[in-house]
Design a protein around this motif. Sequence first.
Motif, PDB file in Angstrom:
ATOM      1  N   ARG A  48       4.358  24.379 -19.760  1.00  0.00           N
ATOM      2  CA  ARG A  48       3.546  24.163 -18.714  1.00  0.00           C
ATOM      3  C   ARG A  48       3.462  22.542 -18.592  1.00  0.00           C
ATOM      4  N   LEU A  49       3.279  21.921 -17.519  1.00  0.00           N
ATOM      5  CA  LEU A  49       2.868  20.606 -17.219  1.00  0.00           C
ATOM      6  C   LEU A  49       1.896  20.440 -16.192  1.00  0.00           C
ATOM      7  N   THR A  50       1.217  19.567 -16.090  1.00  0.00           N
ATOM      8  CA  THR A  50       0.083  19.300 -15.183  1.00  0.00           C
ATOM      9  C   THR A  50       0.192  18.019 -14.768  1.00  0.00           C
ATOM     10  N   VAL A  51       0.440  17.650 -13.460  1.00  0.00           N
ATOM     11  CA  VAL A  51       0.454  16.407 -12.809  1.00  0.00           C
ATOM     12  C   VAL A  51      -0.923  15.999 -11.955  1.00  0.00           C
ATOM     13  N   THR A  52      -1.837  15.209 -12.380  1.00  0.00           N
ATOM     14  CA  THR A  52      -2.795  15.077 -11.831  1.00  0.00           C
ATOM     15  C   THR A  52      -3.065  13.778 -11.048  1.00  0.00           C
ATOM     16  N   LEU A  53      -3.599  13.641  -9.977  1.00  0.00           N
ATOM     17  CA  LEU A  53      -3.931  12.348  -9.352  1.00  0.00           C
ATOM     18  C   LEU A  53      -5.266  12.018  -9.026  1.00  0.00           C
ATOM     19  N   ARG A  54      -5.796  10.794  -9.355  1.00  0.00           N
ATOM     20  CA  ARG A  54      -7.133  10.441  -9.407  1.00  0.00           C
ATOM     21  C   ARG A  54      -7.301   9.149  -8.582  1.00  0.00           C
ATOM     22  N   SER A  55      -8.293   8.846  -8.187  1.00  0.00           N
ATOM     23  CA  SER A  55      -8.678   7.821  -7.182  1.00  0.00           C
ATOM     24  C   SER A  55      -9.659   6.509  -7.667  1.00  0.00           C
ATOM     25  N   PRO A  80       0.681  -1.079   0.113  1.00  0.00           N
ATOM     26  CA  PRO A  80       0.033  -0.061   0.058  1.00  0.00           C
ATOM     27  C   PRO A  80       0.848   1.118  -0.043  1.00  0.00           C
ATOM     28  N   THR A  81       0.729   2.216  -0.940  1.00  0.00           N
ATOM     29  CA  THR A  81       1.479   3.310  -1.306  1.00  0.00           C
ATOM     30  C   THR A  81       0.480   4.683  -1.465  1.00  0.00           C
ATOM     31  N   ASP A  82       1.036   5.612  -0.639  1.00  0.00           N
ATOM     32  CA  ASP A  82       0.329   6.927  -0.847  1.00  0.00           C
ATOM     33  C   ASP A  82       0.813   7.561  -1.979  1.00  0.00           C
ATOM     34  N   LEU A  83      -0.044   7.699  -3.060  1.00  0.00           N
ATOM     35  CA  LEU A  83       0.499   8.099  -4.427  1.00  0.00           C
ATOM     36  C   LEU A  83       0.853   9.719  -4.208  1.00  0.00           C
ATOM     37  N   ALA A  84       0.032  10.442  -3.075  1.00  0.00           N
ATOM     38  CA  ALA A  84       0.590  12.101  -3.208  1.00  0.00           C
ATOM     39  C   ALA A  84       1.955  12.150  -2.857  1.00  0.00           C
ATOM     40  N   GLN A  85       2.402  11.026  -1.902  1.00  0.00           N
ATOM     41  CA  GLN A  85       3.930  11.020  -1.512  1.00  0.00           C
ATOM     42  C   GLN A  85       4.784  10.736  -2.716  1.00  0.00           C
ATOM     43  N   VAL A  86       4.257   9.734  -3.421  1.00  0.00           N
ATOM     44  CA  VAL A  86       5.058   9.570  -4.758  1.00  0.00           C
ATOM     45  C   VAL A  86       5.431  10.567  -5.538  1.00  0.00           C
ATOM     46  N   ILE A  87       4.269  11.455  -5.607  1.00  0.00           N
ATOM     47  CA  ILE A  87       4.098  12.694  -6.645  1.00  0.00           C
ATOM     48  C   ILE A  87       5.290  13.805  -5.917  1.00  0.00           C
ATOM     49  N   ARG A 140       1.595  22.574 -12.430  1.00  0.00           N
ATOM     50  CA  ARG A 140       0.252  22.547 -11.917  1.00  0.00           C
ATOM     51  C   ARG A 140       0.079  21.356 -11.413  1.00  0.00           C
ATOM     52  N   LEU A 141      -0.526  21.056 -10.035  1.00  0.00           N
ATOM     53  CA  LEU A 141      -0.524  19.858  -9.319  1.00  0.00           C
ATOM     54  C   LEU A 141      -1.920  19.837  -8.927  1.00  0.00           C
ATOM     55  N   ASP A 142      -2.774  18.900  -9.493  1.00  0.00           N
ATOM     56  CA  ASP A 142      -4.131  18.755  -9.247  1.00  0.00           C
ATOM     57  C   ASP A 142      -4.364  17.294  -8.457  1.00  0.00           C
ATOM     58  N   GLN A 143      -4.712  17.422  -6.971  1.00  0.00           N
ATOM     59  CA  GLN A 143      -4.900  16.288  -6.801  1.00  0.00           C
ATOM     60  C   GLN A 143      -6.010  16.399  -5.553  1.00  0.00           C
ATOM     61  N   PRO A 144      -6.717  15.112  -5.067  1.00  0.00           N
ATOM     62  CA  PRO A 144      -7.683  15.243  -4.113  1.00  0.00           C
ATOM     63  C   PRO A 144      -7.184  15.569  -2.614  1.00  0.00           C
ATOM     64  N   ALA A 145      -7.862  16.051  -1.647  1.00  0.00           N
ATOM     65  CA  ALA A 145      -7.386  16.317  -0.218  1.00  0.00           C
ATOM     66  C   ALA A 145      -7.241  14.983   0.488  1.00  0.00           C
ATOM     67  N   TYR A 146      -8.173  13.962  -0.098  1.00  0.00           N
ATOM     68  CA  TYR A 146      -7.793  12.832   0.632  1.00  0.00           C
ATOM     69  C   TYR A 146      -6.938  11.895   0.181  1.00  0.00           C
ATOM     70  N   PRO A 147      -6.216  10.914   0.804  1.00  0.00           N
ATOM     71  CA  PRO A 147      -5.201  10.026   0.483  1.00  0.00           C
ATOM     72  C   PRO A 147      -5.672   9.033  -0.504  1.00  0.00           C
ATOM     73  N   VAL A 148      -4.828   8.806  -1.535  1.00  0.00           N
ATOM     74  CA  VAL A 148      -4.991   7.862  -2.790  1.00  0.00           C
ATOM     75  C   VAL A 148      -4.031   6.784  -2.581  1.00  0.00           C
ATOM     76  N   ILE A 149      -4.457   5.670  -2.182  1.00  0.00           N
ATOM     77  CA  ILE A 149      -3.703   4.655  -1.681  1.00  0.00           C
ATOM     78  C   ILE A 149      -3.714   3.515  -2.713  1.00  0.00           C
ATOM     79  N   ALA A 150      -2.784   3.127  -3.281  1.00  0.00           N
ATOM     80  CA  ALA A 150      -2.472   1.984  -4.382  1.00  0.00           C
ATOM     81  C   ALA A 150      -1.413   1.015  -4.111  1.00  0.00           C
ATOM     82  N   MET A 151      -1.407  -0.120  -4.653  1.00  0.00           N
ATOM     83  CA  MET A 151      -0.579  -1.056  -4.569  1.00  0.00           C
ATOM     84  C   MET A 151       0.731  -0.939  -5.574  1.00  0.00           C
TER      85      MET A 151
END
Length: 202
Positions: A119-126, A54-61, A80-91
Motif C-alpha cells: 500500500r501507499l498513501t499520498v496526502t495533501l495538506r495546506s 502559483p500551482t494547484d497541488l491537487a493537479q500536481v498529484i 489511497r489519496l487523502d486530500q482536502p476538498a478545497y484547492p491547496v495553492i503553493a509556489m
Amino acid sequence: MDDAGRIAGAFLALRNPEDRGDNLGRVDDLAVRMGRIIRNLSAFARAEPQPADPTDLAQVIGAALEITETRCREAGVQIRLDQPAYPVIAMGGEMRLGQVVANLIAKAVDAVAGRDDARLTVTLRSDPPRITVRDTGSGLANPAEIFDPVYTTKEVGAELGLGLPIDCGIVSGFGRTIRGRNTGEGAEFTVELVPAPQGVAA
C-alpha cells in the motif's frame, strides 16, 4: 490492441445509436487522457527549470498518479489519496513538481512490490502546503544519506542513485524542502512548499 482500439472495434459492430454514442464518448475520453499523459511525459523528460508560480497541488498529484498508474496496477499496489476538498495553492512549477511526486510514488511502488500488504498513501495538506508519500515497505536503511548524489537503495548497476538528489534540487529551487524518514511501518517522503500569496489562484 489498446483500449481505444477495442472500443472502436466494438463501436463498429453496434446497431444501437445510443450505444454508439456512449462508445464514442469513451473513445474521446481515452484520447484526451492519452494526450495528457503524453504531454506530461514529454514535459517530465525535459530538464528545463520552471519559475515558481502559483500551482494547484491537487493537479500536481493527479498528473503524477496518472503517469504511474500502470506501474502501480501491475505491481498490485493499493493507493489511497487523502486530500482536502478545497484547492491547496503553493509556489512551484506543475511539471517539475509532478516529476518529483511521480518519482516518489515510483520509489514507493518499488519498496512495496511483492509484499502481502502493498500500500501507499499520498496526502495533501495546506498549512504549510505539503505533499506526503508514505509506503508500507521495509523503510530506509540510511535516512540521513538518501539525498546524497551516490546513495541508492537498489542493487549495484540497477540505477544511478540520482533520483532523490534531483528531486531535492527541484524542491529547493522553489524555496522549500523535501524530507524522508522511517515511520515504523515503512518510509515517508514529504515535499513542503511555499504557500501562494493569499487570494492568488493557480
